[in-house]
Design a protein around this motif. Structure first.
Motif, PDB file in Angstrom:
ATOM      1  N   PHE A  70     -11.025  14.549  -8.762  1.00 21.80           N
ATOM      2  CA  PHE A  70     -10.025  13.953  -7.874  1.00 21.80           C
ATOM      3  C   PHE A  70      -8.833  14.888  -7.721  1.00 21.80           C
ATOM      4  CE2 PHE A  70      -6.504  11.849 -10.174  1.00 21.80           C
ATOM      5  CZ  PHE A  70      -7.000  11.712 -11.465  1.00 21.80           C
ATOM      6  N   ASP A  71      -9.071  15.890  -6.869  1.00 22.57           N
ATOM      7  CA  ASP A  71      -8.033  16.857  -6.540  1.00 22.57           C
ATOM      8  C   ASP A  71      -7.252  16.274  -5.366  1.00 22.57           C
ATOM      9  OD1 ASP A  71      -6.536  18.921  -5.574  1.00 22.57           O
ATOM     10  OD2 ASP A  71      -8.242  20.118  -4.913  1.00 22.57           O
ATOM     11  N   PHE A  72      -6.337  15.389  -5.645  1.00 23.18           N
ATOM     12  CA  PHE A  72      -5.610  14.759  -4.548  1.00 23.18           C
ATOM     13  C   PHE A  72      -4.249  14.262  -5.001  1.00 23.18           C
ATOM     14  CE2 PHE A  72      -5.892  10.405  -5.889  1.00 23.18           C
ATOM     15  CZ  PHE A  72      -6.987  10.404  -6.725  1.00 23.18           C
ATOM     16  N   ILE A  73      -3.447  13.912  -4.048  1.00 27.52           N
ATOM     17  CA  ILE A  73      -2.142  13.334  -4.332  1.00 27.52           C
ATOM     18  C   ILE A  73      -2.122  11.946  -3.705  1.00 27.52           C
ATOM     19  CG2 ILE A  73       0.324  13.493  -3.821  1.00 27.52           C
ATOM     20  CD1 ILE A  73      -0.047  16.552  -3.890  1.00 27.52           C
ATOM     21  N   MET A  74      -1.792  10.950  -4.485  1.00 25.20           N
ATOM     22  CA  MET A  74      -1.773   9.586  -3.968  1.00 25.20           C
ATOM     23  C   MET A  74      -0.337   9.166  -3.684  1.00 25.20           C
ATOM     24  SD  MET A  74      -4.819   7.505  -5.785  1.00 25.20           S
ATOM     25  CE  MET A  74      -4.473   7.633  -7.502  1.00 25.20           C
ATOM     26  N   SER A  75      -0.185   8.345  -2.665  1.00 19.92           N
ATOM     27  CA  SER A  75       1.145   7.841  -2.323  1.00 19.92           C
ATOM     28  C   SER A  75       1.264   6.389  -2.772  1.00 19.92           C
ATOM     29  CB  SER A  75       1.374   7.946  -0.821  1.00 19.92           C
ATOM     30  OG  SER A  75       0.403   7.172  -0.159  1.00 19.92           O
ATOM     31  N   ASP A  76       2.454   5.839  -2.683  1.00 15.40           N
ATOM     32  CA  ASP A  76       2.713   4.492  -3.201  1.00 15.40           C
ATOM     33  C   ASP A  76       1.705   3.422  -2.741  1.00 15.40           C
ATOM     34  OD1 ASP A  76       6.357   4.669  -3.279  1.00 15.40           O
ATOM     35  OD2 ASP A  76       4.822   6.131  -3.721  1.00 15.40           O
ATOM     36  N   PRO A  77       1.448   3.295  -1.415  1.00 16.24           N
ATOM     37  CA  PRO A  77       0.546   2.223  -0.995  1.00 16.24           C
ATOM     38  C   PRO A  77      -0.863   2.371  -1.563  1.00 16.24           C
ATOM     39  CG  PRO A  77       1.762   3.108   0.877  1.00 16.24           C
ATOM     40  CD  PRO A  77       2.005   4.030  -0.272  1.00 16.24           C
ATOM     41  N   ASP A  78      -1.305   3.606  -1.846  1.00 11.77           N
ATOM     42  CA  ASP A  78      -2.638   3.809  -2.412  1.00 11.77           C
ATOM     43  C   ASP A  78      -2.783   3.108  -3.757  1.00 11.77           C
ATOM     44  OD1 ASP A  78      -3.527   5.385  -0.333  1.00 11.77           O
ATOM     45  OD2 ASP A  78      -2.737   7.222  -1.233  1.00 11.77           O
ATOM     46  N   PHE A  79      -1.719   3.146  -4.547  1.00 13.94           N
ATOM     47  CA  PHE A  79      -1.777   2.524  -5.867  1.00 13.94           C
ATOM     48  C   PHE A  79      -1.677   1.000  -5.776  1.00 13.94           C
ATOM     49  CE2 PHE A  79       0.165   6.751  -6.824  1.00 13.94           C
ATOM     50  CZ  PHE A  79      -0.883   7.246  -7.572  1.00 13.94           C
ATOM     51  N   ALA A  80      -0.951   0.518  -4.758  1.00 11.72           N
ATOM     52  CA  ALA A  80      -0.711  -0.922  -4.638  1.00 11.72           C
ATOM     53  C   ALA A  80      -2.012  -1.710  -4.475  1.00 11.72           C
ATOM     54  CB  ALA A  80       0.223  -1.198  -3.456  1.00 11.72           C
ATOM     55  N   ILE A  81      -3.039  -1.064  -3.898  1.00 12.02           N
ATOM     56  CA  ILE A  81      -4.348  -1.715  -3.731  1.00 12.02           C
ATOM     57  C   ILE A  81      -4.862  -2.199  -5.088  1.00 12.02           C
ATOM     58  CG2 ILE A  81      -6.772  -1.316  -3.106  1.00 12.02           C
ATOM     59  CD1 ILE A  81      -5.650   0.912  -1.185  1.00 12.02           C
ATOM     60  N   TYR A  82      -4.631  -1.418  -6.108  1.00  8.98           N
ATOM     61  CA  TYR A  82      -5.176  -1.734  -7.433  1.00  8.98           C
ATOM     62  C   TYR A  82      -4.219  -2.548  -8.297  1.00  8.98           C
ATOM     63  CZ  TYR A  82      -8.196   2.122  -5.980  1.00  8.98           C
ATOM     64  OH  TYR A  82      -9.034   2.930  -5.281  1.00  8.98           O
ATOM     65  N   THR A  83      -2.929  -2.403  -8.026  1.00  9.14           N
ATOM     66  CA  THR A  83      -1.952  -2.981  -8.952  1.00  9.14           C
ATOM     67  C   THR A  83      -1.145  -4.131  -8.350  1.00  9.14           C
ATOM     68  OG1 THR A  83      -0.356  -1.344  -8.224  1.00  9.14           O
ATOM     69  CG2 THR A  83      -1.623  -0.807 -10.187  1.00  9.14           C
ATOM     70  N   GLY A  84      -1.178  -4.266  -7.009  1.00 12.87           N
ATOM     71  CA  GLY A  84      -0.372  -5.288  -6.352  1.00 12.87           C
ATOM     72  C   GLY A  84       1.094  -4.910  -6.287  1.00 12.87           C
TER      73      GLY A  84
END
Ligand SMILES: [Ca+2]
Length: 208
Positions: A70-84
């Motif tokens: 996983f050579d990538f950079i995630m932004s805030d909304p990407d994490f919200a899918i998993y964490t709410g």
């Protein structure tokens, strides 16, 4: 006899090229196999000031997987899918790598805020603390066989980023063997040029 300097110059040029580029002698590469990352997502309730399992400062809220590399950079909304949530979150991720030969592998871990990489349960990259995006890297010598990788990451407030990169191949042996050969060729070329000059000089002396 006249051709000697020319041959010497050609040999010299070949030697310089070999020295600069190196030869595929003395070192090799072999592909590393990686498994999928297994991820546990957390909501955190306070800033983890020291590197510690996120269960100390939060609770697990979700599980997912991520592709091996996983050579990538995630932004805030990407994490919200998993964490709410886009803030006060974190993850603990685990995977395994299969290293075909003992050798060197470069790892890079970047994050906003803190992160840590463990190899075989030992801390390899310390990128912990409250900070903006910052990549850190380390080259590690690993024995052939299976090794575990673990990433801990947390985001407190503001931007949230996590990135991970590692060499796709393990490098082993020493590349300078190939360069030494370049050095030897240069010496041979120089010797040929000098010898031919000396001979020329002798011939001239003889004629006078
Ligand atoms: Ca942040």
């Amino acid at each position: 006899m006249r051709k000697m300097p020319l041959v010497g110059i050609i040999v010299l040029v070949i030697g310089i090229v070999v020295l600069m580029v190196g030869l595929p002698i003395g070192y090799s590469e072999a592909p590393i196999e990686m498994e999928t990352w297994e991820i546990t997502w957390f909501r955190v309730f306070s800033v983890p000031t020291e590197i510690s399992p996120l269960s100390n400062v939060g609770i697990p809220v979700n599980e997912s997987i991520l592709p091996a590399s996983f050579d990538f950079i995630m932004s805030d909304p990407d994490f919200a899918i998993y964490t709410g949530s886009q803030d006060e979150i974190g993850l603990m991720a685990k995977t395994k790598i299969h290293v075909p030969n003992s050798g060197r592998i470069r790892f890079e871990l970047g994050s906003d805020d803190g992160s840590a990489l463990f190899i075989d349960e030992e801390l390899a990259i310390d990128n912990w603390g409250l900070h903006g995006y910052e990549p850190r890297s380390k080259t590690v010598d690993l024995e052939s066989g299976v090794h575990t990788l673990e990433i801990w990451w947390f985001e407190w407030h503001g931007a949230a980023v996590l990135s991970f990169k590692m060499d796709e191949k393990v490098t082993f042996g020493e590349s300078w063997y190939g360069r030494i050969i370049g050095g030897v060729i240069i010496i041979v070329g120089l010797t040929m040029i000098i010898t031919s000059r000396l001979r020329k000089g002798k011939v001239r002396k003889h004629l006078h």
